[in-house]
Design an enzyme around this catalytic site. Structure first.
Site, PDB file in Angstrom:
ATOM      1  N   ARG A 134       0.858  -1.189   0.000  1.00  0.00           N
ATOM      2  CA  ARG A 134       0.000   0.000   0.000  1.00  0.00           C
ATOM      3  C   ARG A 134       0.894   1.239   0.000  1.00  0.00           C
ATOM      4  O   ARG A 134       1.762   1.378   0.856  1.00  0.00           O
ATOM      5  CB  ARG A 134      -0.883   0.017   1.244  1.00  0.00           C
ATOM      6  CG  ARG A 134      -1.948  -1.070   1.258  1.00  0.00           C
ATOM      7  CD  ARG A 134      -2.978  -0.752   2.320  1.00  0.00           C
ATOM      8  NE  ARG A 134      -3.924  -1.840   2.505  1.00  0.00           N
ATOM      9  CZ  ARG A 134      -4.993  -2.054   1.751  1.00  0.00           C
ATOM     10  NH1 ARG A 134      -5.255  -1.240   0.740  1.00  0.00           N
ATOM     11  NH2 ARG A 134      -5.804  -3.069   2.009  1.00  0.00           N
ATOM     12  N   ASP A 158     -13.688  -5.396  -2.276  1.00  0.00           N
ATOM     13  CA  ASP A 158     -14.716  -4.468  -1.783  1.00  0.00           C
ATOM     14  C   ASP A 158     -15.766  -4.102  -2.840  1.00  0.00           C
ATOM     15  O   ASP A 158     -16.853  -3.644  -2.497  1.00  0.00           O
ATOM     16  CB  ASP A 158     -14.061  -3.171  -1.272  1.00  0.00           C
ATOM     17  CG  ASP A 158     -13.050  -3.426  -0.173  1.00  0.00           C
ATOM     18  OD1 ASP A 158     -13.130  -4.489   0.477  1.00  0.00           O
ATOM     19  OD2 ASP A 158     -12.171  -2.568   0.035  1.00  0.00           O
ATOM     20  N   ARG A 199     -21.937 -14.434  20.321  1.00  0.00           N
ATOM     21  CA  ARG A 199     -20.583 -14.790  19.907  1.00  0.00           C
ATOM     22  C   ARG A 199     -20.226 -14.006  18.641  1.00  0.00           C
ATOM     23  O   ARG A 199     -21.104 -13.624  17.859  1.00  0.00           O
ATOM     24  CB  ARG A 199     -20.468 -16.292  19.606  1.00  0.00           C
ATOM     25  CG  ARG A 199     -20.626 -17.179  20.821  1.00  0.00           C
ATOM     26  CD  ARG A 199     -19.424 -17.066  21.766  1.00  0.00           C
ATOM     27  NE  ARG A 199     -19.515 -18.008  22.874  1.00  0.00           N
ATOM     28  CZ  ARG A 199     -20.126 -17.786  24.025  1.00  0.00           C
ATOM     29  NH1 ARG A 199     -20.737 -16.626  24.231  1.00  0.00           N
ATOM     30  NH2 ARG A 199     -20.137 -18.702  24.986  1.00  0.00           N
TER      31      ARG A 199
HETATM   32  O1  F6P Z   1      -9.558  -3.200   0.391  1.00  0.00           O
HETATM   33  C1  F6P Z   1      -9.562  -4.544   0.720  1.00  0.00           C
HETATM   34  C2  F6P Z   1      -9.556  -4.725   2.209  1.00  0.00           C
HETATM   35  O2  F6P Z   1      -9.509  -6.114   2.484  1.00  0.00           O
HETATM   36  C3  F6P Z   1     -10.715  -4.079   2.958  1.00  0.00           C
HETATM   37  O3  F6P Z   1     -11.894  -4.826   2.850  1.00  0.00           O
HETATM   38  C4  F6P Z   1     -10.134  -3.986   4.340  1.00  0.00           C
HETATM   39  O4  F6P Z   1     -10.749  -2.948   5.064  1.00  0.00           O
HETATM   40  C5  F6P Z   1      -8.690  -3.683   4.081  1.00  0.00           C
HETATM   41  O5  F6P Z   1      -8.409  -4.149   2.767  1.00  0.00           O
HETATM   42  C6  F6P Z   1      -7.718  -4.347   5.026  1.00  0.00           C
HETATM   43  O6  F6P Z   1      -6.454  -3.858   4.749  1.00  0.00           O
HETATM   44  P1  F6P Z   1      -5.078  -4.509   5.203  1.00  0.00           P
HETATM   45  O7  F6P Z   1      -4.867  -5.748   4.399  1.00  0.00           O
HETATM   46  O8  F6P Z   1      -4.075  -3.466   4.914  1.00  0.00           O
HETATM   47  O9  F6P Z   1      -5.236  -4.856   6.643  1.00  0.00           O
END
Ligand code: F6P
Length: 358
Positions: free
Chosen positions: A74, A136, A275
């Site tokens: 990222r 997403d 849960r």
């Molecule tokens: O964008 C994909 C995603 O899996 C989202 O659904 C989630 O909020 C995010 O990435 C999680 O990010 P990371 O893998 O950086 O924890």
């Protein structure tokens, strides 16, 4: 010689490899004089010129593989214009890599943030072709992203499995589903898994309405209730706050995630055992489902056609089952939300599914 750069950026998902294979196979079907420069770990490899020259055989046998053979990372868009720790301008470095390697174009597979950077590179004069990936399904300009359907299948499988144990114990189960700021995966997995309550960021929930739904089920002899909750679900009270107030509240919040907060709030209003299950990154893992393999292959083939046509600055997309081309400036920076007034929500409500809003 046709020189193509390629990178995968942002969170990984299923069918990234299938999509890259689609591009390369379709290009090699038409041209022999092709060189593929695979940049490692997303934009990072492009910035710091970390690449491997890939041959057609490198893309063989990867149709069914999860993850990405190029690696990913990222790179927050807001930091793209910020100099790195060595004082390098990242955008200028990517341009340098592009021109030094005499690339004809760069193929970029990614989600929202990735598309903002891709559009920036287009504005800077690079030839860019993009493919819409993310579980997403929140990318503007395409009906569907690859990865989404595979994630829905996994989240559905989790809800299916929770069903048997929830029934046996007569418990309330909260399954927290990924999706960032949108509720596509939760909505589809919730319906497919037969969830009784579905909570989405697009439809702020009222805790009393959720408790009402649980009590209604108890009254009808159903001892268990399953909630499919999007990780970005938000209460009506929080939705009414200003952005600043919400941020301040979030900073004080000690719950590990939204499911825990909801469990706590329901717990004080019912004597049911509650849960929580969070499938987390399993939703992005493993082999792509058949639907995503087909979609990624089609998108890859069309991306190759765009390169051969020298039709750059566009994202390949799906519209009404057909593969099409969308201008990057029209898609970058916009999120595609679930429409609370869409027919799928109406149909789910007709089925008695509660969205916590009544
Ligand atoms: O964008 C994909 C995603 O899996 C989202 O659904 C989630 O909020 C995010 O990435 C999680 O990010 P990371 O893998 O950086 O924890």
């Amino acid at each position: 010689m046709l020189r193509i750069g390629m990178l995968t950026s942002g969170g990984d998902c299923q069918a990234l490899n299938a999509a890259m294979r689609g591009v390369v196979k379709a290009i090699h079907n038409k041209r022999d004089d092709v060189e593929i420069y695979g940049f490692q770990d997303g934009y990072k490899g492009f910035i710091y010129s970390d690449f491997k020259i890939l041959e057609s055989k490198d893309f063989s046998g990867i149709l069914t593989d999860g993850g990405t053979i190029l690696g990913t990372s990222r790179q927050p868009f807001k930091l793209m214009r910020v100099l790195d720790e060595n004082g390098l301008d990242k955008v200028e470095e990517m341009k340098r890599t592009y021109y030094r390697l005499h690339l004809d174009c760069v193929v970029i597979l990614g989600g929202n943030g990735t598309h903002k950077t891709a559009n920036l590179l287009r504005e800077e004069g690079l030839n860019v072709v993009t493919l819409p990936k993310t579980i997403d399904n929140d990318l503007w300009g395409t009906d569907m992203t690859f990865g989404f359907q595979s994630a829905v299948d996994i989240a559905t499988d989790t809800i299916d499995k929770i069903h048997t144990t929830a029934t046996s114990h007569g418990r309330v189960f909260i399954v927290e589903v990924m999706g960032h700021k949108v509720g596509w995966v939760t909505l589809h997995a919730g319906i497919a898994g037969g969830a009784d309550v579905i909570l989405l960021p697009e439809i702020p929930y009222d805790i009393d309405s959720i408790v009402k739904a649980i009590n209604r089920r108890t009254k009808h002899g159903k001892k268990f209730t399953i909630l499919a909750v999007a990780e970005g679900a938000i209460s009506k009270e929080d939705a009414a706050l200003s952005k600043k107030e919400r941020k301040a509240k979030k900073e004080k919040n000690t719950y590990p995630s939204v499911a825990y907060e909801i469990a706590d709030r329901i717990g004080s209003r019912t004597d049911k055992e509650i849960r929580i299950t969070v499938p987390g990154h399993t939703q992005r893992g493993g082999s792509p489902c058949a639907y995503d393999r087909v979609l990624a292959t089609r998108l890859g083939a069309e991306a190759a056609a765009m390169i051969l046509d020298q039709d750059y600055g566009k994202m390949v997309a799906v519209k009404n089952q057909e593969i099409t081309r969308m201008k990057l400036e029209d898609v970058a920076g916009k999120l595609k939300y679930v429409d609370p007034d869409s027919s799928i929500i109406k149909e789910a409500k007709l089925m008695g599914i509660s969205f916590g809003d009544d």
